[in-house]
Scaffold this motif. Structure first.
Motif, PDB file in Angstrom:
ATOM      1  N   ALA A  14      53.735 140.718  80.305  1.00 43.04           N
ATOM      2  CA  ALA A  14      54.153 141.987  79.718  1.00 43.04           C
ATOM      3  C   ALA A  14      53.175 142.528  78.697  1.00 43.04           C
ATOM      4  O   ALA A  14      53.351 143.615  78.189  1.00 43.04           O
ATOM      5  CB  ALA A  14      55.512 141.824  79.041  1.00 43.04           C
ATOM      6  N   THR A  15      52.151 141.762  78.348  1.00 46.50           N
ATOM      7  CA  THR A  15      51.228 142.187  77.320  1.00 46.50           C
ATOM      8  C   THR A  15      49.795 142.014  77.769  1.00 46.50           C
ATOM      9  O   THR A  15      49.482 141.266  78.694  1.00 46.50           O
ATOM     10  CB  THR A  15      51.414 141.357  76.035  1.00 46.50           C
ATOM     11  OG1 THR A  15      51.115 139.998  76.340  1.00 46.50           O
ATOM     12  CG2 THR A  15      52.821 141.469  75.511  1.00 46.50           C
ATOM     13  N   THR A  16      48.898 142.681  77.098  1.00 50.99           N
ATOM     14  CA  THR A  16      47.479 142.450  77.305  1.00 50.99           C
ATOM     15  C   THR A  16      47.081 141.229  76.511  1.00 50.99           C
ATOM     16  O   THR A  16      47.885 140.658  75.780  1.00 50.99           O
ATOM     17  CB  THR A  16      46.671 143.662  76.818  1.00 50.99           C
ATOM     18  OG1 THR A  16      47.011 143.892  75.454  1.00 50.99           O
ATOM     19  CG2 THR A  16      46.995 144.892  77.643  1.00 50.99           C
ATOM     20  N   ALA A 134      54.719 138.487  71.320  1.00 46.82           N
ATOM     21  CA  ALA A 134      53.913 139.597  71.820  1.00 46.82           C
ATOM     22  C   ALA A 134      53.459 140.527  70.700  1.00 46.82           C
ATOM     23  O   ALA A 134      52.315 140.998  70.694  1.00 46.82           O
ATOM     24  CB  ALA A 134      54.704 140.391  72.863  1.00 46.82           C
ATOM     25  N   PHE A 135      54.338 140.791  69.738  1.00 48.03           N
ATOM     26  CA  PHE A 135      54.016 141.738  68.675  1.00 48.03           C
ATOM     27  C   PHE A 135      53.401 141.073  67.447  1.00 48.03           C
ATOM     28  O   PHE A 135      52.612 141.686  66.734  1.00 48.03           O
ATOM     29  CB  PHE A 135      55.277 142.493  68.248  1.00 48.03           C
ATOM     30  CG  PHE A 135      55.711 143.564  69.208  1.00 48.03           C
ATOM     31  CD1 PHE A 135      55.399 144.899  68.978  1.00 48.03           C
ATOM     32  CD2 PHE A 135      56.425 143.244  70.345  1.00 48.03           C
ATOM     33  CE1 PHE A 135      55.797 145.886  69.866  1.00 48.03           C
ATOM     34  CE2 PHE A 135      56.831 144.224  71.236  1.00 48.03           C
ATOM     35  CZ  PHE A 135      56.512 145.558  71.005  1.00 48.03           C
ATOM     36  N   GLY A 136      53.796 139.821  67.186  1.00 45.61           N
ATOM     37  CA  GLY A 136      53.429 139.183  65.922  1.00 45.61           C
ATOM     38  C   GLY A 136      51.944 139.082  65.683  1.00 45.61           C
ATOM     39  O   GLY A 136      51.484 139.185  64.541  1.00 45.61           O
ATOM     40  N   GLN A 137      51.165 138.889  66.747  1.00 45.27           N
ATOM     41  CA  GLN A 137      49.730 138.720  66.568  1.00 45.27           C
ATOM     42  C   GLN A 137      49.006 140.035  66.280  1.00 45.27           C
ATOM     43  O   GLN A 137      47.810 140.040  65.995  1.00 45.27           O
ATOM     44  CB  GLN A 137      49.138 138.034  67.801  1.00 45.27           C
ATOM     45  CG  GLN A 137      49.689 136.627  67.977  1.00 45.27           C
ATOM     46  CD  GLN A 137      48.999 135.858  69.073  1.00 45.27           C
ATOM     47  OE1 GLN A 137      47.805 135.620  69.008  1.00 45.27           O
ATOM     48  NE2 GLN A 137      49.741 135.486  70.092  1.00 45.27           N
ATOM     49  N   HIS A 138      49.734 141.131  66.331  1.00 42.80           N
ATOM     50  CA  HIS A 138      49.162 142.440  66.028  1.00 42.80           C
ATOM     51  C   HIS A 138      49.566 142.955  64.649  1.00 42.80           C
ATOM     52  O   HIS A 138      49.185 144.072  64.283  1.00 42.80           O
ATOM     53  CB  HIS A 138      49.605 143.452  67.092  1.00 42.80           C
ATOM     54  CG  HIS A 138      49.060 143.168  68.457  1.00 42.80           C
ATOM     55  ND1 HIS A 138      47.720 143.214  68.746  1.00 42.80           N
ATOM     56  CD2 HIS A 138      49.688 142.807  69.603  1.00 42.80           C
ATOM     57  CE1 HIS A 138      47.543 142.922  70.027  1.00 42.80           C
ATOM     58  NE2 HIS A 138      48.728 142.664  70.567  1.00 42.80           N
ATOM     59  N   TYR A 139      50.335 142.191  63.896  1.00 40.88           N
ATOM     60  CA  TYR A 139      50.833 142.669  62.603  1.00 40.88           C
ATOM     61  C   TYR A 139      49.700 142.921  61.608  1.00 40.88           C
ATOM     62  O   TYR A 139      48.777 142.107  61.451  1.00 40.88           O
ATOM     63  CB  TYR A 139      51.771 141.631  61.984  1.00 40.88           C
ATOM     64  CG  TYR A 139      53.234 141.865  62.244  1.00 40.88           C
ATOM     65  CD1 TYR A 139      53.712 142.079  63.525  1.00 40.88           C
ATOM     66  CD2 TYR A 139      54.161 141.852  61.208  1.00 40.88           C
ATOM     67  CE1 TYR A 139      55.071 142.268  63.765  1.00 40.88           C
ATOM     68  CE2 TYR A 139      55.508 142.038  61.434  1.00 40.88           C
ATOM     69  CZ  TYR A 139      55.954 142.248  62.717  1.00 40.88           C
ATOM     70  OH  TYR A 139      57.297 142.438  62.953  1.00 40.88           O
ATOM     71  N   THR A 140      49.796 144.053  60.921  1.00 37.48           N
ATOM     72  CA  THR A 140      48.966 144.322  59.755  1.00 37.48           C
ATOM     73  C   THR A 140      49.767 143.952  58.510  1.00 37.48           C
ATOM     74  O   THR A 140      50.985 143.759  58.581  1.00 37.48           O
ATOM     75  CB  THR A 140      48.598 145.811  59.682  1.00 37.48           C
ATOM     76  OG1 THR A 140      49.799 146.566  59.433  1.00 37.48           O
ATOM     77  CG2 THR A 140      47.938 146.291  60.977  1.00 37.48           C
ATOM     78  N   GLN A 463      57.560 153.710  62.312  1.00 37.23           N
ATOM     79  CA  GLN A 463      56.122 153.970  62.376  1.00 37.23           C
ATOM     80  C   GLN A 463      55.364 152.700  62.773  1.00 37.23           C
ATOM     81  O   GLN A 463      54.458 152.736  63.615  1.00 37.23           O
ATOM     82  CB  GLN A 463      55.636 154.477  61.025  1.00 37.23           C
ATOM     83  CG  GLN A 463      54.186 154.923  60.988  1.00 37.23           C
ATOM     84  CD  GLN A 463      53.777 155.431  59.622  1.00 37.23           C
ATOM     85  OE1 GLN A 463      53.865 154.708  58.625  1.00 37.23           O
ATOM     86  NE2 GLN A 463      53.344 156.670  59.568  1.00 37.23           N
ATOM     87  N   SER A 464      55.747 151.580  62.187  1.00 29.50           N
ATOM     88  CA  SER A 464      55.104 150.316  62.535  1.00 29.50           C
ATOM     89  C   SER A 464      55.359 149.942  63.991  1.00 29.50           C
ATOM     90  O   SER A 464      54.454 149.491  64.694  1.00 29.50           O
ATOM     91  CB  SER A 464      55.599 149.191  61.619  1.00 29.50           C
ATOM     92  OG  SER A 464      54.980 149.245  60.356  1.00 29.50           O
ATOM     93  N   ILE A 465      56.595 150.116  64.457  1.00 27.74           N
ATOM     94  CA  ILE A 465      56.931 149.778  65.836  1.00 27.74           C
ATOM     95  C   ILE A 465      56.094 150.601  66.812  1.00 27.74           C
ATOM     96  O   ILE A 465      55.584 150.080  67.814  1.00 27.74           O
ATOM     97  CB  ILE A 465      58.430 149.981  66.097  1.00 27.74           C
ATOM     98  CG1 ILE A 465      59.225 148.814  65.513  1.00 27.74           C
ATOM     99  CG2 ILE A 465      58.740 150.112  67.582  1.00 27.74           C
ATOM    100  CD1 ILE A 465      58.979 147.491  66.221  1.00 27.74           C
ATOM    101  N   ALA A 466      55.934 151.874  66.543  1.00 32.42           N
ATOM    102  CA  ALA A 466      55.149 152.728  67.434  1.00 32.42           C
ATOM    103  C   ALA A 466      53.711 152.229  67.528  1.00 32.42           C
ATOM    104  O   ALA A 466      53.129 152.154  68.622  1.00 32.42           O
ATOM    105  CB  ALA A 466      55.189 154.173  66.945  1.00 32.42           C
ATOM    106  N   LYS A 471      49.400 148.722  70.396  1.00 36.20           N
ATOM    107  CA  LYS A 471      48.457 147.600  70.332  1.00 36.20           C
ATOM    108  C   LYS A 471      48.794 146.523  71.354  1.00 36.20           C
ATOM    109  O   LYS A 471      47.910 145.888  71.920  1.00 36.20           O
ATOM    110  CB  LYS A 471      48.467 147.002  68.923  1.00 36.20           C
ATOM    111  CG  LYS A 471      47.893 147.905  67.855  1.00 36.20           C
ATOM    112  CD  LYS A 471      48.100 147.283  66.475  1.00 36.20           C
ATOM    113  CE  LYS A 471      47.660 148.213  65.359  1.00 36.20           C
ATOM    114  NZ  LYS A 471      47.914 147.633  64.025  1.00 36.20           N
ATOM    115  N   ALA A 472      50.089 146.296  71.574  1.00 37.85           N
ATOM    116  CA  ALA A 472      50.523 145.235  72.497  1.00 37.85           C
ATOM    117  C   ALA A 472      50.653 145.742  73.938  1.00 37.85           C
ATOM    118  O   ALA A 472      51.022 144.973  74.827  1.00 37.85           O
ATOM    119  CB  ALA A 472      51.864 144.669  72.043  1.00 37.85           C
ATOM    120  N   ASN A 473      50.360 147.025  74.165  1.00 38.66           N
ATOM    121  CA  ASN A 473      50.503 147.625  75.493  1.00 38.66           C
ATOM    122  C   ASN A 473      51.907 147.405  76.043  1.00 38.66           C
ATOM    123  O   ASN A 473      52.113 147.001  77.178  1.00 38.66           O
ATOM    124  CB  ASN A 473      49.451 147.064  76.461  1.00 38.66           C
ATOM    125  CG  ASN A 473      49.338 147.870  77.745  1.00 38.66           C
ATOM    126  OD1 ASN A 473      49.605 149.074  77.755  1.00 38.66           O
ATOM    127  ND2 ASN A 473      48.945 147.213  78.828  1.00 38.66           N
TER     128      ASN A 473
END
Length: 475
Positions: A14-16, A134-140, A463-466, A471-473
């Motif tokens: 489900a992710t890149t 899937a999302f955690g590795q993209h967190y700022t 805003q963060s979710i968008a 980022k996670a495609n």
């Protein structure tokens, strides 16, 4: 089931490919720039007295008062009694309410809170572990800040005044600072458990130079303490949350202990306690999470070494293996209560207590006497003892800091209550929490935040979710 068990292929499909740091070049968040605050300054500490409430002190020397009063000045509890002298103090009418210590959560992954909108319970690819991986590795750092602020607001609304921020996705020093800033701005009391970055190599040691820096920065802050959370230690080095062998655990835990920091660890898989005992790693500075898949030999060694456990009933009830808190408590293991996350669950300490009561009855047939008063103790003073805050909070004891809540008992589902502990465990719900006070600051009154802009928290989270979806495609 392991704390992080799921089929990784469902995520990868489900992710890149996920970057190790996932910080975008030139992004202000990646550079640690502080996001704007989500609320006004914290309310000032003043002087007030709660009058006419049913006071549950959770202090065995003080007991309970059917119609009592609690006097607070400059953040401290001054007096508790049937009639206290408090000339000039603001009066809070406690009639028709229970006045009690605020709830103490002992394990909560606040960084995952804002991911709730992408969850879907009946789609295996969109449940808690695949989504957070899937999302955690993209967190700022901004994402971490916003998520923690949102989680802490939900905690406050439900009567939680102390929390254990189990941050097992600290991607950089800036991420750690963002979470600590969120905790301080929220006004809650708590421990920040510094953890590894999601996806970090198992043979890489945690950043103890930064942990030492943060320990110095936090110093003797009476509202905030520091600990570490460890990657899984059960002999299995797979899993998306990270898992280390005994040798790496010795290195990291020795480093933590040299800094005087407590350690916390998930143990929902089998074999962890035996491995830790054989490695000489058990001790009273260790808190374990999820009392599942253990045996009598484990319970004995835990009690012998003074290890504490945190039970997260709403999530654990759906996992494989029996919830063994009754056996552990009978063996002498001290137990506290936790929320775990509000990504897949809700913050409801009343439901947690009721779940523990129900499961104990189901599993032991009532042979293990787990009273409603003991359940409230687990949610308050026992949690404070677990986190090392019992000298400051967890009971309405004069001299302690004023962390208290008022719970309405007048709504139709409560009605004319009998035993107040029964009412809290079996009838109450978060919407009954009328007033929340932390360190003498009134942070909620009449069911509303006194300073926090919750709408801004939601807008920031959206805003963060968008951005994270892009980022996670993720579609």
């Amino acid at each position: 089931m392991r704390e992080d068990h799921f089929d990784r292929r469902t995520v990868l499909a489900a992710t890149t490919a996920l970057g190790a740091a996932a910080l975008m070049p030139g992004d202000a968040s990646a550079q640690g720039a502080a996001p704007p605050s989500a609320g006004s300054a914290l309310p000032a500490r003043g002087e007030f007295v709660v009058r006419g409430a049913h006071v549950l002190t959770m202090d065995p020397d003080l007991g309970d008062l059917a119609a009592g009063e609690v006097h607070v000045r400059d953040g401290a509890i001054v007096a508790v009694g049937v009639a206290v002298n408090a000339p000039g103090a603001e009066v809070i009418d406690g009639k028709g309410m229970i006045c009690m210590p605020g709830f103490v959560d002992t394990h909560w992954h606040h960084w995952t809170t804002l991911l709730r909108p992408v969850m879907q319970a009946d789609d295996p690819k969109r449940t808690y572990f695949p989504v957070t991986f899937a999302f955690g590795q993209h967190y700022t750092p901004d994402d971490s800040y916003r998520s923690v602020r949102l989680g802490l607001a939900q905690a406050l609304a439900a009567g939680v005044t102390t929390t254990h921020n189990w941050a097992h996705n600290v991607r950089s020093p800036a991420h750690a600072d963002a979470e600590v800033r969120a905790m301080r701005e929220s006004g809650l009391r708590g421990r920040f458990a510094y953890g590894p970055a999601l996806g970090m190599a198992n043979d890489k040691m945690m950043d103890f130079a930064d942990i030492a820096r943060l320990k110095k920065e936090i110093g003797n802050d009476p509202m905030l303490t520091l600990g570490i959370n460890s990657r899984n230690v059960d002999g299995n080095t797979g899993g998306t949350r990270g898992a280390i062998d005994a040798a790496m655990a010795k290195k990291e835990w020795t480093a933590a202990r040299e800094l005087g920091l407590p350690i916390t660890l998930h143990t929902s898989g089998t074999g962890a306690i035996k491995l830790l005992d054989e490695a000489g790693l058990l001790g009273p500075d260790l808190q374990l999470i999820h009392p599942l898949n253990t045996d009598a030999a484990d319970w004995a060694v835990l009690a012998k070494n003074g290890v504490r456990y945190s039970v997260s009933p709403l999530g654990e009830a759906g996992r494989s293996g029996e919830m063994q808190f009754p056996e552990m408590m009978q063996a002498g293991v001290k137990m506290s209560m936790s929320i775990d996350n509000v990504t897949a669950e809700r913050c409801d300490c009343f439901a947690c207590m009721h779940m523990l009561q129900t499961i104990n009855r189901h599993r032991t047939g009532g042979k293990f006497k787990l009273t409603t008063k003991k359940l409230v103790q687990m949610a308050t003073i026992d949690g404070a003892e677990d986190l090392g805050f019992a000298n400051r909070t967890g009971s309405l004891t004069p001299g302690k800091r004023a962390d208290l809540i008022l719970v309405r008992v007048s709504d139709p589902h409560m009605g004319d209550i009998g035993d107040p502990y029964d009412a809290l465990v079996q009838l109450a719900q978060p919407s009954d929490v009328d007033t929340v006070v932390v360190d003498g600051r009134i942070l909620r009154r009449k069911g509303a935040f006194t300073a926090l802009d919750y709408g801004k928290l939601l807008a920031d989270a959206a805003q963060s979710i968008a951005a994270l979806k892009a980022k996670a495609n993720w579609s």
